[in-house]
Design a protein around this motif. Structure first.
Motif, PDB file in Angstrom:
ATOM      1  N   GLY A 204       0.837  -1.188   0.000  1.00 53.22           N
ATOM      2  CA  GLY A 204       0.000   0.000   0.000  1.00 53.22           C
ATOM      3  C   GLY A 204       0.878   1.245   0.000  1.00 53.22           C
ATOM      4  O   GLY A 204       1.866   1.302   0.724  1.00 53.22           O
ATOM      5  N   ILE A 205       0.517   2.219  -0.815  1.00 46.70           N
ATOM      6  CA  ILE A 205       1.261   3.481  -0.893  1.00 46.70           C
ATOM      7  C   ILE A 205       0.338   4.591  -0.402  1.00 46.70           C
ATOM      8  O   ILE A 205      -0.580   5.016  -1.122  1.00 46.70           O
ATOM      9  CB  ILE A 205       1.740   3.774  -2.327  1.00 46.70           C
ATOM     10  N   ALA A 206       0.540   5.042   0.830  1.00 45.61           N
ATOM     11  CA  ALA A 206      -0.309   6.089   1.384  1.00 45.61           C
ATOM     12  C   ALA A 206      -0.158   7.353   0.547  1.00 45.61           C
ATOM     13  O   ALA A 206       0.950   7.854   0.349  1.00 45.61           O
ATOM     14  CB  ALA A 206       0.068   6.364   2.832  1.00 45.61           C
ATOM     15  N   ALA A 207      -1.270   7.859   0.038  1.00 44.37           N
ATOM     16  CA  ALA A 207      -1.246   9.011  -0.869  1.00 44.37           C
ATOM     17  C   ALA A 207      -2.246  10.060  -0.416  1.00 44.37           C
ATOM     18  O   ALA A 207      -3.370   9.735  -0.011  1.00 44.37           O
ATOM     19  CB  ALA A 207      -1.570   8.567  -2.291  1.00 44.37           C
ATOM     20  N   GLN A 208      -1.842  11.313  -0.487  1.00 43.19           N
ATOM     21  CA  GLN A 208      -2.709  12.422  -0.130  1.00 43.19           C
ATOM     22  C   GLN A 208      -3.403  12.937  -1.380  1.00 43.19           C
ATOM     23  O   GLN A 208      -2.766  13.201  -2.397  1.00 43.19           O
ATOM     24  CB  GLN A 208      -1.912  13.549   0.519  1.00 43.19           C
ATOM     25  N   THR A 209      -4.722  13.055  -1.332  1.00 43.46           N
ATOM     26  CA  THR A 209      -5.495  13.632  -2.424  1.00 43.46           C
ATOM     27  C   THR A 209      -6.296  14.813  -1.883  1.00 43.46           C
ATOM     28  O   THR A 209      -6.333  15.051  -0.677  1.00 43.46           O
ATOM     29  CB  THR A 209      -6.456  12.600  -3.032  1.00 43.46           C
ATOM     30  N   ASP A 210      -6.949  15.543  -2.779  1.00 40.09           N
ATOM     31  CA  ASP A 210      -7.771  16.663  -2.336  1.00 40.09           C
ATOM     32  C   ASP A 210      -8.898  16.191  -1.423  1.00 40.09           C
ATOM     33  O   ASP A 210      -9.387  16.943  -0.589  1.00 40.09           O
ATOM     34  CB  ASP A 210      -8.362  17.386  -3.551  1.00 40.09           C
TER      35      ASP A 210
ATOM     36  N   SER B 257       4.917   8.385   3.033  1.00 36.75           N
ATOM     37  CA  SER B 257       5.941   9.418   2.908  1.00 36.75           C
ATOM     38  C   SER B 257       5.284  10.774   2.731  1.00 36.75           C
ATOM     39  O   SER B 257       4.253  10.894   2.063  1.00 36.75           O
ATOM     40  CB  SER B 257       6.842   9.128   1.703  1.00 36.75           C
ATOM     41  N   LEU B 258       5.883  11.781   3.344  1.00 41.49           N
ATOM     42  CA  LEU B 258       5.447  13.164   3.153  1.00 41.49           C
ATOM     43  C   LEU B 258       6.378  13.912   2.203  1.00 41.49           C
ATOM     44  O   LEU B 258       6.319  15.133   2.104  1.00 41.49           O
ATOM     45  CB  LEU B 258       5.388  13.898   4.496  1.00 41.49           C
ATOM     46  N   GLY B 259       7.239  13.167   1.505  1.00 43.80           N
ATOM     47  CA  GLY B 259       8.118  13.796   0.531  1.00 43.80           C
ATOM     48  C   GLY B 259       9.050  14.800   1.169  1.00 43.80           C
ATOM     49  O   GLY B 259       9.655  14.543   2.206  1.00 43.80           O
ATOM     50  N   ALA B 260       9.141  15.969   0.546  1.00 50.20           N
ATOM     51  CA  ALA B 260      10.035  17.011   1.048  1.00 50.20           C
ATOM     52  C   ALA B 260       9.602  17.531   2.412  1.00 50.20           C
ATOM     53  O   ALA B 260      10.392  18.140   3.138  1.00 50.20           O
ATOM     54  CB  ALA B 260      10.101  18.160   0.049  1.00 50.20           C
TER      55      ALA B 260
ATOM     56  N   ILE C  94       4.180  -0.700   9.015  1.00 52.22           N
ATOM     57  CA  ILE C  94       4.151   0.411   8.066  1.00 52.22           C
ATOM     58  C   ILE C  94       5.522   1.081   8.100  1.00 52.22           C
ATOM     59  O   ILE C  94       6.087   1.309   9.170  1.00 52.22           O
ATOM     60  CB  ILE C  94       3.024   1.420   8.382  1.00 52.22           C
ATOM     61  N   VAL C  95       6.077   1.355   6.919  1.00 50.15           N
ATOM     62  CA  VAL C  95       7.400   1.970   6.793  1.00 50.15           C
ATOM     63  C   VAL C  95       7.223   3.426   6.385  1.00 50.15           C
ATOM     64  O   VAL C  95       6.626   3.716   5.333  1.00 50.15           O
ATOM     65  CB  VAL C  95       8.266   1.217   5.752  1.00 50.15           C
ATOM     66  N   GLY C  96       7.709   4.344   7.202  1.00 51.60           N
ATOM     67  CA  GLY C  96       7.561   5.777   6.938  1.00 51.60           C
ATOM     68  C   GLY C  96       8.864   6.387   6.474  1.00 51.60           C
ATOM     69  O   GLY C  96       9.934   6.132   7.052  1.00 51.60           O
ATOM     70  N   VAL C  97       8.794   7.215   5.441  1.00 53.06           N
ATOM     71  CA  VAL C  97       9.969   7.856   4.857  1.00 53.06           C
ATOM     72  C   VAL C  97      10.018   9.313   5.296  1.00 53.06           C
ATOM     73  O   VAL C  97       9.051  10.053   5.111  1.00 53.06           O
ATOM     74  CB  VAL C  97       9.937   7.782   3.321  1.00 53.06           C
ATOM     75  N   ASN C  98      11.139   9.720   5.871  1.00 51.69           N
ATOM     76  CA  ASN C  98      11.353  11.127   6.199  1.00 51.69           C
ATOM     77  C   ASN C  98      12.218  11.788   5.128  1.00 51.69           C
ATOM     78  O   ASN C  98      12.776  11.109   4.264  1.00 51.69           O
ATOM     79  CB  ASN C  98      12.001  11.254   7.575  1.00 51.69           C
ATOM     80  N   ARG C  99      12.331  13.117   5.189  1.00 53.85           N
ATOM     81  CA  ARG C  99      12.996  13.826   4.102  1.00 53.85           C
ATOM     82  C   ARG C  99      14.502  13.553   4.084  1.00 53.85           C
ATOM     83  O   ARG C  99      15.116  13.233   5.108  1.00 53.85           O
ATOM     84  CB  ARG C  99      12.734  15.324   4.202  1.00 53.85           C
ATOM     85  N   MET C 100      15.063  13.710   2.904  1.00 50.84           N
ATOM     86  CA  MET C 100      16.494  13.532   2.708  1.00 50.84           C
ATOM     87  C   MET C 100      17.198  14.876   2.916  1.00 50.84           C
ATOM     88  O   MET C 100      16.737  15.904   2.411  1.00 50.84           O
ATOM     89  CB  MET C 100      16.761  13.019   1.291  1.00 50.84           C
ATOM     90  N   VAL C 101      18.301  14.849   3.675  1.00 50.08           N
ATOM     91  CA  VAL C 101      19.071  16.063   3.918  1.00 50.08           C
ATOM     92  C   VAL C 101      20.559  15.740   3.827  1.00 50.08           C
ATOM     93  O   VAL C 101      20.972  14.598   4.031  1.00 50.08           O
ATOM     94  CB  VAL C 101      18.758  16.678   5.311  1.00 50.08           C
ATOM     95  N   GLU C 102      21.342  16.753   3.505  1.00 55.35           N
ATOM     96  CA  GLU C 102      22.795  16.597   3.529  1.00 55.35           C
ATOM     97  C   GLU C 102      23.298  16.983   4.914  1.00 55.35           C
ATOM     98  O   GLU C 102      22.970  18.052   5.424  1.00 55.35           O
ATOM     99  CB  GLU C 102      23.455  17.461   2.454  1.00 55.35           C
ATOM    100  N   ARG C 103      24.130  16.080   5.513  1.00 57.28           N
ATOM    101  CA  ARG C 103      24.632  16.331   6.859  1.00 57.28           C
ATOM    102  C   ARG C 103      26.104  15.939   6.924  1.00 57.28           C
ATOM    103  O   ARG C 103      26.547  15.024   6.222  1.00 57.28           O
ATOM    104  CB  ARG C 103      23.851  15.523   7.904  1.00 57.28           C
TER     105      ARG C 103
END
Length: 440
Positions: A306-312, A361-364, A381-390
């Motif tokens: 399942g890919i949790a997706a936000q719609t209007d 995922s909430l993307g950016a 459920i696997v949640g993706v957080n944003r990618m950052v350079e550190r």
């Protein structure tokens, strides 16, 4: 001239009642055969109800957000000829009951919200006859500050099922006791009510002293019920791990440069899906659905992600079936297809149910850490957080790396903390050494 009654059709799969989420006609409108009259929501999808006849609308069978039983009178239409008079006689009481406030909550979705199709923006409901002045939508109970509302256990349970705060319900019984009739009145004020923020004739909202009360109906009600059910029934625990995705991003860039035009561009999502597919081979208990009533945890060989997706319309979960048989480009294409179908409200019922594990995922906007809610009856459920350079320390030197956190939640009834950690660490291993994603 005669009258034709259109009943709520049987939509199959054991559905006993549906929720009215949009009216496309009002009393006095002339309709033609096959014209869409209303949108109703089952526990998983939105369905359009067409007219079987041509004529003039006489009466609607309910208000927005109201639950109607299968077989109940949905709408009355004046037609040439006799119409189905017998049906009208049999359903006269049904229509009257349909116009009354709903007293039972809509059935909670059985698979995912949040396995439900998005809902088109509802149109303003038909005007209803004004009754005697009544209490405002959010009525301040006649009790002192901090005083607990009085109500019988059955009334409290029903208020809980309906999502109603008893503190704001007026009690008409002895000593201000709240009755079932008071709940009915409160629900009726929530579904209708005069005036409001939505403009003249818009019964969806009502305001009081600068506050706006927005009835939770349609997709938002399904989401609320699904989330409440999942949090109440599942003992969640969340495990967070940071992942160095520098090499993964480098590989993704190379693949897009070489194959992007002919096979489509890849995001991180299909590569993460591949990592999940490979990891559940070693941890099959993560790719499962737990029936907490029968106490049976069913493990699946097929991986339906399942890919949790936000719609209007709100949050939904399209399902990429048999992800174990797909390469990253096939997964990416299927995610894009399902996302577009969900966005325009064309996703099929089977495309919105049956997932065995979910990625969100909430993307950016993914933040540093999240605590995802499990898509009941799944167990992970696997949640993706944003990618950052550190700045990171590697071999004694400080270097800049691309880092991303995974925030994953598990059902502690069937998943032990150690196994959850090992599962996430295996996903991490695949993503930090992405060449292994393509090694069987």
């Amino acid at each position: 001239m005669g009258v034709h009654v259109i009943k709520m059709p049987d939509l199959g799969e054991g559905i006993a009642e549906v929720e009215v989420v949009a009216w496309h006609v009002k009393p006095g409108d002339v309709v033609v055969e096959d014209q869409v009259l209303a949108d109703v929501m089952t526990d998983k999808a939105t369905v359009e109800i067409p007219s079987a006849v041509a004529g003039t609308v006489i009466e609607l069978g309910g208000q927005l957000g109201q639950a109607l039983a299968v077989g109940a009178a949905l709408i009355l239409i004046e037609v040439e000829g006799e119409g189905n008079q017998s049906a009208v006689k049999q359903n006269s009481r049904t229509m009257a009951a349909a116009a009354a406030p709903v007293v039972a909550p809509v059935a909670v979705a059985a698979a995912a919200v949040v396995e439900a199709a998005p809902v088109a923006a509802p149109v303003a409901p038909a005007p209803v006859a004004k009754s005697a002045p009544a209490k405002s939508l959010v009525t301040q109970a006649s009790r002192a500050a901090g005083e607990k509302p009085l109500a019988a256990p059955a009334v409290r349970q029903r208020a809980w099922d309906l999502g109603i705060e008893l503190q704001f319900v007026f009690g008409s019984g002895p000593a201000g006791r709240i009755t079932h009739a008071d709940l009915d009145d409160y629900v009726a004020r929530g579904a209708g009510g005069a005036g409001g923020a939505g403009g003249a004739g818009d019964n969806r909202y009502a305001t009081l002293d600068g506050e706006t009360a927005v009835p939770v109906i349609g997709m938002r009600r399904k989401i609320a019920q699904k989330m409440q059910d999942a949090k109440r029934r599942i003992p969640h625990f969340t495990y967070v791990e940071e992942i160095d995705v520098t090499e993964l991003e480098a590989l993704r860039t190379q693949l897009n440069t070489r194959y992007g035009k002919e096979r489509g561009r890849l995001t991180i999502l299909p590569l993460l899906m591949r990592a999940v597919v490979l990891s559940v081979r070693s941890f099959p208990q993560m790719n499962a659905r737990f029936d907490d009533e029968a106490n049976i945890n069913t493990l699946y060989s097929a991986v339906h992600i399942g890919i949790a997706a936000q719609t209007d319309a709100g949050l939904i979960v399209p399902v990429v079936r048999n992800a174990e048989a797909r390469d990253p480009w096939s997964s990416a294409a299927e995610v894009a297809r399902l996302a577009e179908a969900a966005r325009v409200g064309k996703a099929l019922r089977e495309e919105l149910s049956g997932s065995t594990i979910t990625i969100t995922s909430l993307g950016a906007l993914g933040g540093i850490v999240t605590t995802p809610i499990i898509n009941h009856p799944e167990v992970a459920i696997v949640g993706v957080n944003r990618m950052v350079e550190r700045p990171m320390v590697r071999d004694g030197a400080i270097v800049i790396r691309k880092m991303m956190n995974l925030s994953s939640s598990f059902d502690h009834r069937v998943v032990d903390g150690m196994h959850a950690a090992q599962f996430v660490q295996m996903i991490r291993g695949y993503l930090e050494c992405p060449a292994t994603l393509f090694v069987e």
